[in-house]
Design a protein around this motif. Structure first.
Motif, short mmCIF file in Angstrom:
data_model
loop_
_atom_site.label_atom_id
_atom_site.label_comp_id
_atom_site.label_asym_id
_atom_site.label_seq_id
_atom_site.Cartn_x
_atom_site.Cartn_y
_atom_site.Cartn_z
N THR A 147 0.86 -1.19 0.00
CA THR A 147 0.00 0.00 0.00
C THR A 147 0.89 1.23 0.00
N LYS A 148 0.73 2.07 -1.01
CA LYS A 148 1.49 3.33 -1.09
C LYS A 148 0.78 4.37 -0.25
N LEU A 149 1.46 4.88 0.78
CA LEU A 149 0.86 5.84 1.71
C LEU A 149 1.07 7.26 1.20
N ARG A 150 -0.04 7.97 1.01
CA ARG A 150 0.03 9.33 0.47
C ARG A 150 -0.86 10.25 1.29
N ARG A 151 -0.32 11.37 1.71
CA ARG A 151 -1.10 12.34 2.48
C ARG A 151 -2.04 13.11 1.54
N GLY A 152 -3.28 13.17 1.95
CA GLY A 152 -4.25 13.94 1.16
C GLY A 152 -4.72 13.22 -0.08
N LYS A 161 1.49 -11.16 -6.32
CA LYS A 161 1.17 -12.49 -6.85
C LYS A 161 2.29 -13.47 -6.49
N SER A 162 2.02 -14.73 -6.65
CA SER A 162 3.05 -15.74 -6.43
C SER A 162 4.20 -15.51 -7.40
N GLY A 163 5.40 -15.72 -6.93
CA GLY A 163 6.58 -15.48 -7.74
C GLY A 163 7.30 -14.23 -7.26
N THR A 164 8.10 -13.65 -8.13
CA THR A 164 8.93 -12.49 -7.78
C THR A 164 8.35 -11.22 -8.39
N THR A 165 8.19 -10.18 -7.57
CA THR A 165 7.67 -8.88 -8.00
C THR A 165 8.74 -7.83 -7.76
N THR A 166 9.14 -7.13 -8.83
CA THR A 166 10.13 -6.06 -8.67
C THR A 166 9.41 -4.73 -8.44
N VAL A 167 10.05 -3.87 -7.65
CA VAL A 167 9.47 -2.56 -7.31
C VAL A 167 10.53 -1.49 -7.58
N GLY A 168 10.16 -0.42 -8.26
CA GLY A 168 11.08 0.68 -8.54
C GLY A 168 10.34 1.86 -9.12
N ARG A 169 11.07 2.90 -9.47
CA ARG A 169 10.43 4.08 -10.05
C ARG A 169 10.06 3.79 -11.51
N THR A 170 9.11 4.57 -11.99
CA THR A 170 8.66 4.39 -13.36
C THR A 170 9.77 4.74 -14.34
N ASP A 171 10.12 3.79 -15.20
CA ASP A 171 11.15 3.98 -16.22
C ASP A 171 10.84 3.01 -17.37
N LEU A 172 10.53 3.56 -18.55
CA LEU A 172 10.13 2.71 -19.67
C LEU A 172 11.27 1.83 -20.16
N SER A 173 12.51 2.30 -19.98
CA SER A 173 13.64 1.50 -20.46
C SER A 173 13.94 0.32 -19.55
N VAL A 174 13.70 0.51 -18.24
CA VAL A 174 13.92 -0.58 -17.28
C VAL A 174 12.66 -0.67 -16.42
N SER A 176 9.64 -1.93 -13.96
CA SER A 176 9.46 -2.83 -12.82
C SER A 176 8.03 -3.33 -12.81
N ASP A 177 7.79 -4.44 -12.11
CA ASP A 177 6.43 -4.95 -12.02
C ASP A 177 5.51 -3.96 -11.32
N ILE A 178 6.03 -3.30 -10.29
CA ILE A 178 5.30 -2.20 -9.63
C ILE A 178 6.11 -0.94 -9.86
N SER A 179 5.59 -0.04 -10.69
CA SER A 179 6.28 1.21 -11.01
C SER A 179 5.68 2.34 -10.19
N LEU A 180 6.52 3.07 -9.49
CA LEU A 180 6.08 4.15 -8.60
C LEU A 180 6.40 5.49 -9.23
N ASP A 181 5.37 6.32 -9.40
CA ASP A 181 5.54 7.63 -10.04
C ASP A 181 5.83 8.70 -9.00
N GLY A 182 6.45 9.80 -9.48
CA GLY A 182 6.56 11.02 -8.69
C GLY A 182 7.68 11.05 -7.67
N ASP A 183 8.58 10.09 -7.68
CA ASP A 183 9.69 10.11 -6.72
C ASP A 183 10.98 9.72 -7.43
N PRO A 184 11.76 10.72 -7.89
CA PRO A 184 13.00 10.42 -8.60
C PRO A 184 14.09 9.84 -7.71
N THR A 185 13.88 9.82 -6.38
CA THR A 185 14.91 9.30 -5.47
C THR A 185 14.88 7.77 -5.38
#
Length: 249
Positions: A147-152, A161-174, A176-185
């Motif tokens: 769950t992505k926690l966001r104020r307001g 899901k079963s198996g491996t899920t990658t998480v990272g920032r949104t990047d079309l070249s690389v 991730s299974d879960i792409s997170l927007d708005g945080d370049p860090t």
């Protein structure tokens, strides 16, 4: 000369009878004097010696004692934040805002205790430290989600899901299974979560892929390649983005 140092007597000569002022002696007893007017000699018994001045010992002025507030009947206040067993925390009483308090949770769960100054009840909810994975991993019959926690904003959920899920920032070249927007860090591939389903249930394991910026789970920094077991309610910090591992029911 102060009036208390003067002794007034009357001449014993009936033909004179004038009042005579004398300096009061320090000791009592009989003194002999002559009237300055008629020159008659007299013997006089003094009534009392000269009183000694009273010595008053000055003491420093004590500050006025302020009445302590009594918050013993006030509703308990639950402190917000993440508290872990065995770690010391220092804060001021949320009731009186004056008393500094040091507290080390000894076991997981909620603990209530009074402020030593105002008696207001304070509640702290502590969690056990996230431990490194061991071969004897526990299993869970419930599915999990991030769950992505966001104020307001409404919190966004990402089922795992079963198996491996990658998480990272949104990047079309690389991607991730879960792409997170708005945080370049966040790294493009920051972590992966492995969900293993067996006959007895599900096992959830988080592994760090990149730590260009710190990856923290329940405020504990993890190194690249380190794996930990996830417990429901764990807070994962990627860059500036906070995720919570929840039950997917």
């Amino acid at each position: 000369m102060e009036q208390k140092d003067i002794l007034i007597i009357q001449c014993q000569n009936a033909e004179c009878g004038k009042k005579i002022k004398l300096r009061r002696p320090d000791k009592e007893g009989i003194i002999r004097i002559a009237c300055p007017y008629c020159k008659k000699a007299m013997a006089i018994r003094l009534p009392n010696p000269k009183p000694k001045p009273e010595v008053v010992q000055e003491t420093p002025q004590q500050p006025a004692r302020q009445d302590r507030p009594d918050n013993s009947q006030a509703d308990p206040i639950t402190l917000e934040g993440e508290f872990k067993v065995g770690q010391r925390y220092e804060f001021k009483c949320p009731h009186c805002k004056k008393q500094p308090i040091g507290y080390t949770p000894q076991e997981a769960g909620e603990k209530a205790f009074p402020c030593p100054y105002c008696k207001g009840r304070i509640v702290i909810g502590a969690k056990s430290k996230t431990r490194i994975m061991t071969p004897d991993e526990s299993v869970c019959l419930i599915r999990g989600k991030l769950t992505k926690l966001r104020r307001g904003w409404f919190n966004a959920s990402y089922p795992l899901k079963s198996g491996t899920t990658t998480v990272g920032r949104t990047d079309l070249s690389v991607p991730s299974d879960i792409s997170l927007d708005g945080d370049p860090t966040i790294s493009r591939r920051s972590i992966e979560i492995d969900v293993t389903t067996t006959e007895s249930g599900n096992k959830f394991k988080l592994r760090v892929l990149r730590t260009t910026n710190p990856v923290l789970v329940n405020s504990e920094r993890l190194n690249e390649g380190e794996s930990i077991q996830l417990n429901f309610g764990d807070i994962i910090l990627l860059g500036k983005t906070r995720l919570r591992f929840d039950k997917d029911v």
